[in-house]
Design a protein around this motif. Structure first.
Motif, PDB file in Angstrom:
ATOM      1  N   VAL A  44       9.340  -2.053   3.827  1.00 33.07           N
ATOM      2  CA  VAL A  44       8.599  -0.851   4.235  1.00 33.07           C
ATOM      3  C   VAL A  44       8.042  -0.141   3.007  1.00 33.07           C
ATOM      4  O   VAL A  44       6.878   0.265   2.988  1.00 33.07           O
ATOM      5  CB  VAL A  44       9.490   0.092   5.074  1.00 33.07           C
ATOM      6  N   ARG A  45       8.851  -0.017   1.969  1.00 36.46           N
ATOM      7  CA  ARG A  45       8.384   0.657   0.748  1.00 36.46           C
ATOM      8  C   ARG A  45       7.173  -0.061   0.155  1.00 36.46           C
ATOM      9  O   ARG A  45       6.199   0.571  -0.255  1.00 36.46           O
ATOM     10  CB  ARG A  45       9.504   0.737  -0.284  1.00 36.46           C
ATOM     11  N   LEU A  46       7.216  -1.387   0.112  1.00 37.97           N
ATOM     12  CA  LEU A  46       6.095  -2.162  -0.403  1.00 37.97           C
ATOM     13  C   LEU A  46       4.854  -1.969   0.467  1.00 37.97           C
ATOM     14  O   LEU A  46       3.750  -1.767  -0.049  1.00 37.97           O
ATOM     15  CB  LEU A  46       6.458  -3.649  -0.478  1.00 37.97           C
ATOM     16  N   ALA A  47       5.034  -2.002   1.769  1.00 33.38           N
ATOM     17  CA  ALA A  47       3.901  -1.795   2.685  1.00 33.38           C
ATOM     18  C   ALA A  47       3.299  -0.410   2.501  1.00 33.38           C
ATOM     19  O   ALA A  47       2.073  -0.259   2.476  1.00 33.38           O
ATOM     20  CB  ALA A  47       4.352  -1.989   4.128  1.00 33.38           C
ATOM     21  N   VAL A  48       4.132   0.606   2.345  1.00 32.26           N
ATOM     22  CA  VAL A  48       3.642   1.975   2.124  1.00 32.26           C
ATOM     23  C   VAL A  48       2.820   2.033   0.843  1.00 32.26           C
ATOM     24  O   VAL A  48       1.712   2.578   0.825  1.00 32.26           O
ATOM     25  CB  VAL A  48       4.818   2.986   2.072  1.00 32.26           C
ATOM     26  N   GLN A  49       3.333   1.450  -0.234  1.00 25.65           N
ATOM     27  CA  GLN A  49       2.617   1.479  -1.513  1.00 25.65           C
ATOM     28  C   GLN A  49       1.279   0.764  -1.423  1.00 25.65           C
ATOM     29  O   GLN A  49       0.255   1.279  -1.880  1.00 25.65           O
ATOM     30  CB  GLN A  49       3.469   0.837  -2.610  1.00 25.65           C
ATOM     31  N   GLN A  50       1.286  -0.412  -0.819  1.00 23.32           N
ATOM     32  CA  GLN A  50       0.043  -1.186  -0.736  1.00 23.32           C
ATOM     33  C   GLN A  50      -0.960  -0.541   0.209  1.00 23.32           C
ATOM     34  O   GLN A  50      -2.157  -0.553  -0.058  1.00 23.32           O
ATOM     35  CB  GLN A  50       0.343  -2.624  -0.297  1.00 23.32           C
ATOM     36  N   TYR A  51      -0.486   0.024   1.300  1.00 24.90           N
ATOM     37  CA  TYR A  51      -1.383   0.686   2.245  1.00 24.90           C
ATOM     38  C   TYR A  51      -1.978   1.948   1.617  1.00 24.90           C
ATOM     39  O   TYR A  51      -3.175   2.198   1.710  1.00 24.90           O
ATOM     40  CB  TYR A  51      -0.624   1.036   3.528  1.00 24.90           C
ATOM     41  N   GLN A  52      -1.124   2.713   0.957  1.00 26.29           N
ATOM     42  CA  GLN A  52      -1.559   3.959   0.337  1.00 26.29           C
ATOM     43  C   GLN A  52      -2.607   3.717  -0.739  1.00 26.29           C
ATOM     44  O   GLN A  52      -3.532   4.497  -0.901  1.00 26.29           O
ATOM     45  CB  GLN A  52      -0.352   4.691  -0.247  1.00 26.29           C
ATOM     46  N   SER A  53      -2.486   2.610  -1.448  1.00 21.34           N
ATOM     47  CA  SER A  53      -3.443   2.299  -2.514  1.00 21.34           C
ATOM     48  C   SER A  53      -4.712   1.650  -1.974  1.00 21.34           C
ATOM     49  O   SER A  53      -5.651   1.402  -2.730  1.00 21.34           O
ATOM     50  CB  SER A  53      -2.804   1.385  -3.556  1.00 21.34           C
ATOM     51  N   GLY A  54      -4.726   1.357  -0.682  1.00 25.53           N
ATOM     52  CA  GLY A  54      -5.905   0.753  -0.072  1.00 25.53           C
ATOM     53  C   GLY A  54      -5.968  -0.750  -0.215  1.00 25.53           C
ATOM     54  O   GLY A  54      -6.979  -1.367   0.109  1.00 25.53           O
ATOM     55  N   GLU A  55      -4.887  -1.374  -0.682  1.00 25.54           N
ATOM     56  CA  GLU A  55      -4.864  -2.827  -0.864  1.00 25.54           C
ATOM     57  C   GLU A  55      -4.823  -3.577   0.458  1.00 25.54           C
ATOM     58  O   GLU A  55      -5.307  -4.710   0.540  1.00 25.54           O
ATOM     59  CB  GLU A  55      -3.644  -3.242  -1.689  1.00 25.54           C
ATOM     60  N   ILE A  56      -4.188  -2.978   1.463  1.00 23.72           N
ATOM     61  CA  ILE A  56      -4.009  -3.664   2.738  1.00 23.72           C
ATOM     62  C   ILE A  56      -4.328  -2.740   3.912  1.00 23.72           C
ATOM     63  O   ILE A  56      -4.291  -1.523   3.787  1.00 23.72           O
ATOM     64  CB  ILE A  56      -2.567  -4.220   2.889  1.00 23.72           C
ATOM     65  N   SER A  57      -4.634  -3.350   5.044  1.00 19.40           N
ATOM     66  CA  SER A  57      -4.944  -2.618   6.267  1.00 19.40           C
ATOM     67  C   SER A  57      -3.648  -2.263   7.009  1.00 19.40           C
ATOM     68  O   SER A  57      -2.557  -2.714   6.633  1.00 19.40           O
ATOM     69  CB  SER A  57      -5.823  -3.477   7.174  1.00 19.40           C
ATOM     70  N   ALA A  58      -3.781  -1.516   8.080  1.00 18.39           N
ATOM     71  CA  ALA A  58      -2.617  -1.171   8.893  1.00 18.39           C
ATOM     72  C   ALA A  58      -1.972  -2.428   9.474  1.00 18.39           C
ATOM     73  O   ALA A  58      -0.747  -2.550   9.492  1.00 18.39           O
ATOM     74  CB  ALA A  58      -3.019  -0.206  10.007  1.00 18.39           C
ATOM     75  N   ASN A  59      -2.786  -3.357   9.928  1.00 19.70           N
ATOM     76  CA  ASN A  59      -2.269  -4.600  10.483  1.00 19.70           C
ATOM     77  C   ASN A  59      -1.504  -5.388   9.418  1.00 19.70           C
ATOM     78  O   ASN A  59      -0.404  -5.893   9.672  1.00 19.70           O
ATOM     79  CB  ASN A  59      -3.426  -5.434  11.048  1.00 19.70           C
ATOM     80  N   GLN A  60      -2.059  -5.478   8.234  1.00 16.98           N
ATOM     81  CA  GLN A  60      -1.389  -6.178   7.140  1.00 16.98           C
ATOM     82  C   GLN A  60      -0.114  -5.445   6.720  1.00 16.98           C
ATOM     83  O   GLN A  60       0.904  -6.072   6.420  1.00 16.98           O
ATOM     84  CB  GLN A  60      -2.327  -6.327   5.947  1.00 16.98           C
TER      85      GLN A  60
END
Length: 100
Positions: A44-60
């Protein structure tokens, strides 16, 4: 079930003993639970960081976190994340949701 061994600091051993006694479970069970919960938290922490930085979409992000898109949206809300998605990203996520 696989078996692994690991060395842990004395203070972690003491904490493990304490939690084991509090839960009334053996140390192996407590370690398995802690590992499962810890890995989930790390995802979850990794997903939050990547999503927040715009690296990944909500689905990803949902895939990285190991949760459903609906659960991811709740996690994102809890973390006060704003969407980093372009219109193309939104369209792709909508298409993926329709396929589910």
């Amino acid at each position: 079930m696989s078996s692994i061994s690991a060395r842990i600091p004395d203070e972690d051993e003491a904490a493990l003993e304490e939690v084991s006694e509090l839960l009334g479970e053996d140390k192996s069970t407590v370690i398995r639970k802690a590992l499962r919960e810890g890995l989930s938290d790390l995802r979850v922490r990794l997903a939050v960081q990547q999503y927040q930085s715009g690296e990944i979409s909500a689905n990803q992000a949902a895939r990285v976190a190991g949760v459903s898109v609906a659960d991811w949206l709740e996690i994102a809300r809890e973390h006060n994340l704003t969407t980093q998605l372009s219109p193309d990203d939104l369209a792709a996520d909508a298409e993926t949701a329709r396929e589910l």
